[in-house]
Design a protein around this motif. Structure first.
Motif, PDB file in Angstrom:
ATOM      1  N   GLU A   1       0.719  -1.190   0.040  1.00  0.00           N
ATOM      2  CA  GLU A   1       0.149   0.205   0.013  1.00  0.00           C
ATOM      3  C   GLU A   1       0.606   1.389  -0.177  1.00  0.00           C
ATOM      4  OE1 GLU A   1      -2.807  -0.840   2.746  1.00  0.00           O
ATOM      5  OE2 GLU A   1      -3.888  -2.522   1.731  1.00  0.00           O
ATOM      6  N   ALA A   2       2.091   0.983   0.476  1.00  0.00           N
ATOM      7  CA  ALA A   2       2.910   2.326   0.936  1.00  0.00           C
ATOM      8  C   ALA A   2       3.644   2.341  -0.801  1.00  0.00           C
ATOM      9  CB  ALA A   2       3.322   2.198   1.842  1.00  0.00           C
ATOM     10  N   ALA A   3       4.213   1.632  -1.465  1.00  0.00           N
ATOM     11  CA  ALA A   3       4.381   1.546  -2.586  1.00  0.00           C
ATOM     12  C   ALA A   3       3.277   2.396  -3.911  1.00  0.00           C
ATOM     13  CB  ALA A   3       4.702   0.283  -3.271  1.00  0.00           C
ATOM     14  N   GLY A   4       1.934   1.978  -2.867  1.00  0.00           N
ATOM     15  CA  GLY A   4       0.738   2.507  -4.047  1.00  0.00           C
ATOM     16  C   GLY A   4      -0.159   1.466  -4.845  1.00  0.00           C
ATOM     17  N   LEU A   5       0.537  -0.016  -4.294  1.00  0.00           N
ATOM     18  CA  LEU A   5      -0.137  -1.302  -5.025  1.00  0.00           C
ATOM     19  C   LEU A   5      -1.199  -1.760  -4.394  1.00  0.00           C
ATOM     20  CD1 LEU A   5       2.854  -3.410  -5.663  1.00  0.00           C
ATOM     21  CD2 LEU A   5       1.737  -1.567  -7.096  1.00  0.00           C
ATOM     22  N   VAL A   6      -2.163  -2.212  -5.014  1.00  0.00           N
ATOM     23  CA  VAL A   6      -4.189  -3.239  -4.127  1.00  0.00           C
ATOM     24  C   VAL A   6      -3.123  -3.743  -3.637  1.00  0.00           C
ATOM     25  CG1 VAL A   6      -5.636  -3.790  -3.964  1.00  0.00           C
ATOM     26  CG2 VAL A   6      -4.954  -1.661  -5.456  1.00  0.00           C
ATOM     27  N   TYR A   7      -3.661  -4.399  -2.381  1.00  0.00           N
ATOM     28  CA  TYR A   7      -3.001  -5.701  -1.525  1.00  0.00           C
ATOM     29  C   TYR A   7      -4.464  -6.216  -1.351  1.00  0.00           C
ATOM     30  CZ  TYR A   7      -1.140  -9.827   1.825  1.00  0.00           C
ATOM     31  OH  TYR A   7      -1.506 -10.020   2.299  1.00  0.00           O
ATOM     32  N   ARG A   8      -4.393  -8.168  -1.875  1.00  0.00           N
ATOM     33  CA  ARG A   8      -6.092  -8.724  -0.857  1.00  0.00           C
ATOM     34  C   ARG A   8      -5.199 -10.100  -0.700  1.00  0.00           C
ATOM     35  NH1 ARG A   8     -11.259  -9.099  -4.049  1.00  0.00           N
ATOM     36  NH2 ARG A   8     -11.344  -7.212  -4.012  1.00  0.00           N
ATOM     37  N   ALA A   9      -5.339 -10.840   0.145  1.00  0.00           N
ATOM     38  CA  ALA A   9      -5.185 -12.068   0.623  1.00  0.00           C
ATOM     39  C   ALA A   9      -6.437 -12.525   0.852  1.00  0.00           C
ATOM     40  CB  ALA A   9      -4.460 -12.024   2.603  1.00  0.00           C
ATOM     41  N   VAL A  10      -6.297 -13.310   0.039  1.00  0.00           N
ATOM     42  CA  VAL A  10      -7.290 -15.087  -0.119  1.00  0.00           C
ATOM     43  C   VAL A  10      -6.985 -16.496   0.772  1.00  0.00           C
ATOM     44  CG1 VAL A  10      -8.997 -16.233  -1.458  1.00  0.00           C
ATOM     45  CG2 VAL A  10      -8.485 -13.628  -1.655  1.00  0.00           C
ATOM     46  N   PRO A  11      -6.240 -16.445   1.657  1.00  0.00           N
ATOM     47  CA  PRO A  11      -5.189 -16.999   2.016  1.00  0.00           C
ATOM     48  C   PRO A  11      -6.159 -18.852   1.694  1.00  0.00           C
ATOM     49  CG  PRO A  11      -6.433 -16.383   3.677  1.00  0.00           C
ATOM     50  CD  PRO A  11      -6.687 -15.358   2.726  1.00  0.00           C
ATOM     51  N   ILE A  12      -5.501 -19.678   1.609  1.00  0.00           N
ATOM     52  CA  ILE A  12      -5.900 -20.777   0.894  1.00  0.00           C
ATOM     53  C   ILE A  12      -5.091 -21.562   1.869  1.00  0.00           C
ATOM     54  CG2 ILE A  12      -6.890 -22.528  -1.051  1.00  0.00           C
ATOM     55  CD1 ILE A  12      -7.740 -19.970  -1.928  1.00  0.00           C
ATOM     56  N   SER A  13      -5.875 -23.113   2.161  1.00  0.00           N
ATOM     57  CA  SER A  13      -4.293 -24.190   2.595  1.00  0.00           C
ATOM     58  C   SER A  13      -3.956 -24.980   1.765  1.00  0.00           C
ATOM     59  CB  SER A  13      -4.748 -24.715   4.200  1.00  0.00           C
ATOM     60  OG  SER A  13      -4.318 -23.869   5.677  1.00  0.00           O
ATOM     61  N   SER A  14      -3.132 -25.734   1.360  1.00  0.00           N
ATOM     62  CA  SER A  14      -2.726 -25.771   0.126  1.00  0.00           C
ATOM     63  C   SER A  14      -3.447 -27.004   0.892  1.00  0.00           C
ATOM     64  CB  SER A  14      -1.283 -26.716   0.424  1.00  0.00           C
ATOM     65  OG  SER A  14      -0.736 -27.590  -0.511  1.00  0.00           O
ATOM     66  N   GLY A  15      -4.319 -27.567  -0.561  1.00  0.00           N
ATOM     67  CA  GLY A  15      -5.214 -28.632  -0.507  1.00  0.00           C
ATOM     68  C   GLY A  15      -7.136 -28.768   0.114  1.00  0.00           C
ATOM     69  N   GLN A  16      -6.846 -28.004   0.416  1.00  0.00           N
ATOM     70  CA  GLN A  16      -8.638 -27.862   1.345  1.00  0.00           C
ATOM     71  C   GLN A  16      -9.162 -26.237   0.534  1.00  0.00           C
ATOM     72  OE1 GLN A  16      -7.628 -27.078   4.879  1.00  0.00           O
ATOM     73  NE2 GLN A  16      -6.288 -29.008   5.191  1.00  0.00           N
ATOM     74  N   VAL A  17      -9.296 -26.116  -1.111  1.00  0.00           N
ATOM     75  CA  VAL A  17      -9.574 -25.267  -1.907  1.00  0.00           C
ATOM     76  C   VAL A  17     -11.484 -25.692  -1.777  1.00  0.00           C
ATOM     77  CG1 VAL A  17     -10.488 -23.773  -3.877  1.00  0.00           C
ATOM     78  CG2 VAL A  17      -7.842 -24.580  -3.054  1.00  0.00           C
ATOM     79  N   SER A  18     -12.654 -24.274  -1.021  1.00  0.00           N
ATOM     80  CA  SER A  18     -13.506 -24.727  -0.883  1.00  0.00           C
ATOM     81  C   SER A  18     -14.175 -23.664  -2.149  1.00  0.00           C
ATOM     82  CB  SER A  18     -14.489 -23.910   0.516  1.00  0.00           C
ATOM     83  OG  SER A  18     -13.397 -22.632   0.266  1.00  0.00           O
ATOM     84  N   GLU A  19     -15.598 -23.972  -1.977  1.00  0.00           N
ATOM     85  CA  GLU A  19     -16.644 -23.297  -3.280  1.00  0.00           C
ATOM     86  C   GLU A  19     -16.513 -21.670  -3.111  1.00  0.00           C
ATOM     87  OE1 GLU A  19     -17.979 -23.897  -6.305  1.00  0.00           O
ATOM     88  OE2 GLU A  19     -16.936 -25.465  -6.117  1.00  0.00           O
TER      89      GLU A  19
ATOM     90  N   ASN B   1     -13.359 -20.409  -0.924  1.00  0.00           N
ATOM     91  CA  ASN B   1     -12.052 -19.699  -1.013  1.00  0.00           C
ATOM     92  C   ASN B   1     -12.492 -19.479  -3.076  1.00  0.00           C
ATOM     93  OD1 ASN B   1     -10.684 -22.183   0.177  1.00  0.00           O
ATOM     94  ND2 ASN B   1     -11.040 -20.589   1.529  1.00  0.00           N
ATOM     95  N   MET B   2     -12.620 -20.042  -3.782  1.00  0.00           N
ATOM     96  CA  MET B   2     -12.578 -19.703  -5.123  1.00  0.00           C
ATOM     97  C   MET B   2     -13.833 -18.848  -5.505  1.00  0.00           C
ATOM     98  SD  MET B   2     -10.893 -21.641  -7.031  1.00  0.00           S
ATOM     99  CE  MET B   2     -11.324 -21.118  -8.269  1.00  0.00           C
ATOM    100  N   ALA B   3     -14.816 -18.519  -5.029  1.00  0.00           N
ATOM    101  CA  ALA B   3     -15.202 -17.442  -5.012  1.00  0.00           C
ATOM    102  C   ALA B   3     -14.914 -16.343  -4.962  1.00  0.00           C
ATOM    103  CB  ALA B   3     -16.823 -17.281  -4.057  1.00  0.00           C
ATOM    104  N   ASP B   4     -13.814 -16.234  -3.610  1.00  0.00           N
ATOM    105  CA  ASP B   4     -13.030 -15.016  -3.382  1.00  0.00           C
ATOM    106  C   ASP B   4     -11.837 -14.357  -4.452  1.00  0.00           C
ATOM    107  OD1 ASP B   4     -14.810 -14.929  -0.565  1.00  0.00           O
ATOM    108  OD2 ASP B   4     -13.245 -15.596   0.540  1.00  0.00           O
ATOM    109  N   PHE B   5     -11.472 -15.670  -4.866  1.00  0.00           N
ATOM    110  CA  PHE B   5     -10.446 -15.498  -5.435  1.00  0.00           C
ATOM    111  C   PHE B   5     -10.918 -15.397  -6.692  1.00  0.00           C
ATOM    112  CE2 PHE B   5      -7.288 -17.327  -8.995  1.00  0.00           C
ATOM    113  CZ  PHE B   5      -6.372 -16.984  -8.797  1.00  0.00           C
ATOM    114  N   ARG B   6     -11.877 -15.415  -7.347  1.00  0.00           N
ATOM    115  CA  ARG B   6     -12.812 -15.023  -9.046  1.00  0.00           C
ATOM    116  C   ARG B   6     -12.844 -13.564  -8.659  1.00  0.00           C
ATOM    117  NH1 ARG B   6     -15.075 -20.285  -8.991  1.00  0.00           N
ATOM    118  NH2 ARG B   6     -14.569 -21.407 -10.482  1.00  0.00           N
ATOM    119  N   ALA B   7     -13.354 -13.276  -7.362  1.00  0.00           N
ATOM    120  CA  ALA B   7     -13.759 -11.531  -6.897  1.00  0.00           C
ATOM    121  C   ALA B   7     -12.227 -11.457  -7.216  1.00  0.00           C
ATOM    122  CB  ALA B   7     -14.707 -11.650  -5.688  1.00  0.00           C
ATOM    123  N   ALA B   8     -11.223 -11.441  -6.502  1.00  0.00           N
ATOM    124  CA  ALA B   8     -10.395 -11.037  -6.465  1.00  0.00           C
ATOM    125  C   ALA B   8      -9.626 -11.116  -8.355  1.00  0.00           C
ATOM    126  CB  ALA B   8      -9.132 -11.640  -5.884  1.00  0.00           C
TER     127      ALA B   8
END
Length: 142
Positions: free
Chosen positions: A56-74, A76-83
């Motif tokens: 953010e200090a560098a003028g970049l947009v940051y978003r976290a969509v943390p997903i545990s390896s091997g545990q992708v839920s619908e 999670n995918m909705a959040d990722f697609r939205a990002a």
């Protein structure tokens, strides 16, 4: 040293980044940073809050969509697609090795891109998504 792997004109993946990498990321023309790694997944990993503040200090947009390896839920995918839909591009996504980000991108593209293009784009970046794409195509009756 960063290991940036371009998947498409709007999406690049990387293994874990640090605060010191942010200026080079901004200088390289990225507009957004997408974190797909949960905090504390590994001892000593740079936390998302520190990267978010530097981004953010560098003028970049940051978003976290943390997903545990091997545990992708619908959800999670909705959040990722939205990002992908909402963040300015190009986006740099990171996780532990870049594989998780590549897998998520591949799943998100399955209804928008021919399977062979997904496999080719990810292979060019050094990731083999052929099994995942075949499974996704088969499960959709393709």
């Amino acid at each position: 040293m960063m290991d940036l792997r371009k998947i498409s004109d709007s999406f690049t993946v990387s293994p874990q980044i640090g605060v010191d990498d942010i200026p080079a990321i901004a200088e390289a023309g990225y507009c957004s940073i997408l974190c797909n790694r949960p905090d504390n997944e590994e001892i000593g990993q740079c936390g998302g809050d520190a990267i978010a503040a530097a981004a953010e200090a560098a003028g970049l947009v940051y978003r976290a969509v943390p997903i545990s390896s091997g545990q992708v839920s619908e959800a999670n995918m909705a959040d990722f697609r939205a990002a992908l839909d909402e963040m300015p591009t190009p986006i740099l996504a990171y996780c532990r090795t870049g594989t998780r980000c590549t897998m998520l991108w591949s799943i998100a593209q399955i209804d928008h891109m021919p399977p062979e293009r997904i496999v080719a784009a990810t292979a060019e970046a050094g990731y083999d998504m052929s099994g995942l794409v075949a499974q996704m195509t088969q499960s959709r009756g393709g």
